[in-house]
Enzyme design. Structure first.
Site, PDB file in Angstrom:
ATOM      1  N   GLU A  41     -18.945   5.300 -41.800  1.00 25.91           N
ATOM      2  CA  GLU A  41     -17.939   6.716 -40.912  1.00 25.91           C
ATOM      3  C   GLU A  41     -16.936   6.426 -40.954  1.00 25.91           C
ATOM      4  O   GLU A  41     -15.517   6.999 -40.382  1.00 25.91           O
ATOM      5  CB  GLU A  41     -18.929   7.145 -39.556  1.00 25.91           C
ATOM      6  N   HIS A  84     -17.532  10.985 -37.220  1.00 23.43           N
ATOM      7  CA  HIS A  84     -16.733  11.423 -38.350  1.00 23.43           C
ATOM      8  C   HIS A  84     -16.630  11.402 -39.463  1.00 23.43           C
ATOM      9  O   HIS A  84     -15.788  10.961 -40.239  1.00 23.43           O
ATOM     10  CB  HIS A  84     -15.419  10.051 -38.256  1.00 23.43           C
ATOM     11  N   HIS A 135     -20.393   0.643 -31.900  1.00 23.37           N
ATOM     12  CA  HIS A 135     -20.335  -0.365 -32.261  1.00 23.37           C
ATOM     13  C   HIS A 135     -19.965  -1.756 -31.631  1.00 23.37           C
ATOM     14  O   HIS A 135     -19.266  -2.825 -31.891  1.00 23.37           O
ATOM     15  CB  HIS A 135     -17.978   0.167 -32.679  1.00 23.37           C
ATOM     16  N   HIS A 151     -27.248   7.706 -35.124  1.00 27.82           N
ATOM     17  CA  HIS A 151     -25.908   8.116 -35.197  1.00 27.82           C
ATOM     18  C   HIS A 151     -25.752   7.895 -33.364  1.00 27.82           C
ATOM     19  O   HIS A 151     -25.705   9.453 -33.412  1.00 27.82           O
ATOM     20  CB  HIS A 151     -24.840   8.272 -35.480  1.00 27.82           C
TER      21      HIS A 151
END
Ligand SMILES: [Fe+2]
Ligand SMILES: [Fe+2]
Length: 272
Positions: free
Chosen positions: A39, A68, A182, A155
């Site tokens: 993404e 995203h 992340h 996600h």
């Protein structure tokens, strides 16, 4: 089945590292299925079709997205004709693309990949729990079933929502892995019912950064409340982060999990 999942690929450094490493990882780990969250592959925001093609060519079998997904609009027509590229399944009905797909693996085996997005501290989408249940409804895992393995990329921001997802489908999916924060979590495990689980895979990007973005600009956003420079990806050497999972074809459930971290600043981990 031998499965590798890689977390959010961020910018050029993440892309280059993943594209360079995947052929070797496929060979050395004898991988049957590689799923990559892409993404943030295009300058940190979204995924351009040519970058999706490059990741497929390097050895990804399936690409997933997240919040995203729509940053690069040209992905929409590409997504409609590329079934191996998924966006979260719990977008409202009528959203372009798909959120689940059966991928052909070596030996005539089939693997279901699902991408879903959480709702805590994120855009309010449809219920991800019921959406995953629905995506699974037509499938049965293991020998005699319709699929040899099933992977969910969840996600989401909140670890609680991800753990709730993992436990909800323990025994029904081969792997539930989180993306989006992340930062790799240290809780990789096989849950009691046989589902491999990790709260977050971490990103494939430069860890001398604020979640993949250039640290100075990103930090200023917290100091000052006026909009500053545009965020851009950090460009130091990337650490590839993900999880290796081995499943038993008889049950479709996990027998082994091992985190993978290669290159860049993070301590290195390679599945034995
Ligand atoms: Fe991301
Ligand atoms: Fe995200």
């Amino acid at each position: 089945m031998r499965i590798l999942f890689l977390g959010d690929v961020v910018g050029r450094t993440g892309r280059d590292a993943v594209i360079a490493a995947l052929p070797g990882l496929r060979r050395d780990l004898a991988l049957d299925l590689v799923v990559v969250n892409a993404e943030n592959a295009s300058h940190g925001f979204g995924l351009a079709p040519e970058m999706a093609r490059a990741l497929f060519a390097a050895g990804a079998d399936c690409l997933t997205l997240g919040n995203h997904a729509w940053d690069r609009r040209e992905i929409i027509p590409y997504m409609e004709q590329e079934p191996r590229l998924l966006r979260p399944v719990n977008y409202p009905p009528g959203t372009p693309g798909r959120g689940a797909q059966v991928i052909e693996a070596p030996g005539g085996r089939r693997a279901l990949v699902i991408n879903a997005m959480g709702r805590l501290f994120m855009d309010a989408l449809d219920d991800p729990f019921r959406a995953v249940q629905q995506a699974l409804a037509a499938h049965r895992l293991g020998q005699g079933g319709t699929i040899a393995a099933a992977v969910l990329d969840f996600h989401a921001e909140a670890s609680s929502e991800k753990l709730a997802m993992g436990h909800s489908f323990d025994g029904r999916l081969s792997l539930v892995i989180g993306t989006h924060t992340h930062v790799p979590s240290a809780d990789h495990q096989v849950l009691p019912g046989g589902t491999a689980y990790m709260t977050d895979a971490g990103m494939c990007g430069d860890y001398d950064s604020v979640i993949g973005m250039e640290k100075g600009t990103a930090a200023l956003r917290f100091w000052k409340k006026v909009p500053g420079e545009r965020l851009a990806p950090a460009e130091g050497e990337a650490t590839i982060c993900g999880l290796f999972v081995e499943t038993d074809d008889a049950t479709g459930l996990a027998t082994r999990v091992a985190p993978l971290r290669q290159g860049g600043r993070l301590s290195q981990l390679m599945p034995a």
